[in-house]
Write a protein that holds these residues in place. Structure first.
Motif, PDB file in Angstrom:
ATOM      1  N   THR A  37       0.841  -1.206   0.000  1.00  0.00           N
ATOM      2  CA  THR A  37       0.000   0.000   0.000  1.00  0.00           C
ATOM      3  C   THR A  37       0.868   1.246   0.000  1.00  0.00           C
ATOM      4  O   THR A  37       0.598   2.209  -0.725  1.00  0.00           O
ATOM      5  CB  THR A  37      -0.946  -0.009   1.214  1.00  0.00           C
ATOM      6  N   PHE A  38       1.931   1.238   0.807  1.00  0.00           N
ATOM      7  CA  PHE A  38       2.860   2.367   0.820  1.00  0.00           C
ATOM      8  C   PHE A  38       3.445   2.601  -0.578  1.00  0.00           C
ATOM      9  O   PHE A  38       3.491   3.724  -1.074  1.00  0.00           O
ATOM     10  CB  PHE A  38       3.987   2.114   1.830  1.00  0.00           C
ATOM     11  N   THR A  39       3.855   1.536  -1.227  1.00  0.00           N
ATOM     12  CA  THR A  39       4.463   1.629  -2.559  1.00  0.00           C
ATOM     13  C   THR A  39       3.504   2.241  -3.571  1.00  0.00           C
ATOM     14  O   THR A  39       3.872   3.156  -4.313  1.00  0.00           O
ATOM     15  CB  THR A  39       4.926   0.238  -3.035  1.00  0.00           C
ATOM     16  N   VAL A  40       2.274   1.732  -3.624  1.00  0.00           N
ATOM     17  CA  VAL A  40       1.330   2.264  -4.615  1.00  0.00           C
ATOM     18  C   VAL A  40       0.925   3.693  -4.301  1.00  0.00           C
ATOM     19  O   VAL A  40       0.720   4.497  -5.220  1.00  0.00           O
ATOM     20  CB  VAL A  40       0.089   1.355  -4.808  1.00  0.00           C
ATOM     21  N   ASN A  41       0.811   4.039  -3.018  1.00  0.00           N
ATOM     22  CA  ASN A  41       0.429   5.409  -2.672  1.00  0.00           C
ATOM     23  C   ASN A  41       1.510   6.417  -3.038  1.00  0.00           C
ATOM     24  O   ASN A  41       1.217   7.488  -3.575  1.00  0.00           O
ATOM     25  CB  ASN A  41       0.061   5.510  -1.194  1.00  0.00           C
TER      26      ASN A  41
END
Length: 120
Positions: A37-41
């Motif tokens: 989630t951190f990566t995509v955000n």
């Protein structure tokens, strides 16, 4: 130029973004920390920043910005994962996740602005 229905444009972009999000999550998610989630955000914030600062065509903005970036990034998963970490006693990880996502997205947008300024 032919004008397409905005709902179809956003829907097509949304399908592309959702597939990309699934791909990224399968490759980088970890049980201990929601790195997917951190990566995509952060990546999505960078791309949306680029699109915004480049002042792209409205239909392309709908396809890539609203559709693809909108379904690629995820505030709901970020919120849920942060709450779940907090609820299970992982207070430090929850805090790092919350501040990391917000700071990472902000920094990504600033970097996108810098890239556009360099190209400009």
């Amino acid at each position: 130029m032919t004008s397409l229905d905005p709902a179809h444009i956003v829907g097509t972009g949304g399908a592309i973004g959702a597939l990309c999000r699934h791909f990224v999550s399968e490759r980088v998610d970890a049980d201990e920390f929601p790195i997917g989630t951190f990566t995509v955000n952060v990546a999505g914030s960078f791309v949306l920043g680029l699109l915004t600062f480049l002042s792209i065509d409205n239909q392309l903005a709908l396809l890539l910005g609203t559709g693809a970036c909108g379904s690629f990034t995820t505030f709901s998963s970020f919120s849920f994962e942060t709450f779940r970490l907090w609820e299970t006693g992982e207070r430090l990880r929850a805090t790092v996740n919350a501040f990391g996502n917000l700071a990472g997205a902000g920094i990504a947008i600033a970097v996108a602005w810098g890239v556009v300024q360099l190209l400009g």
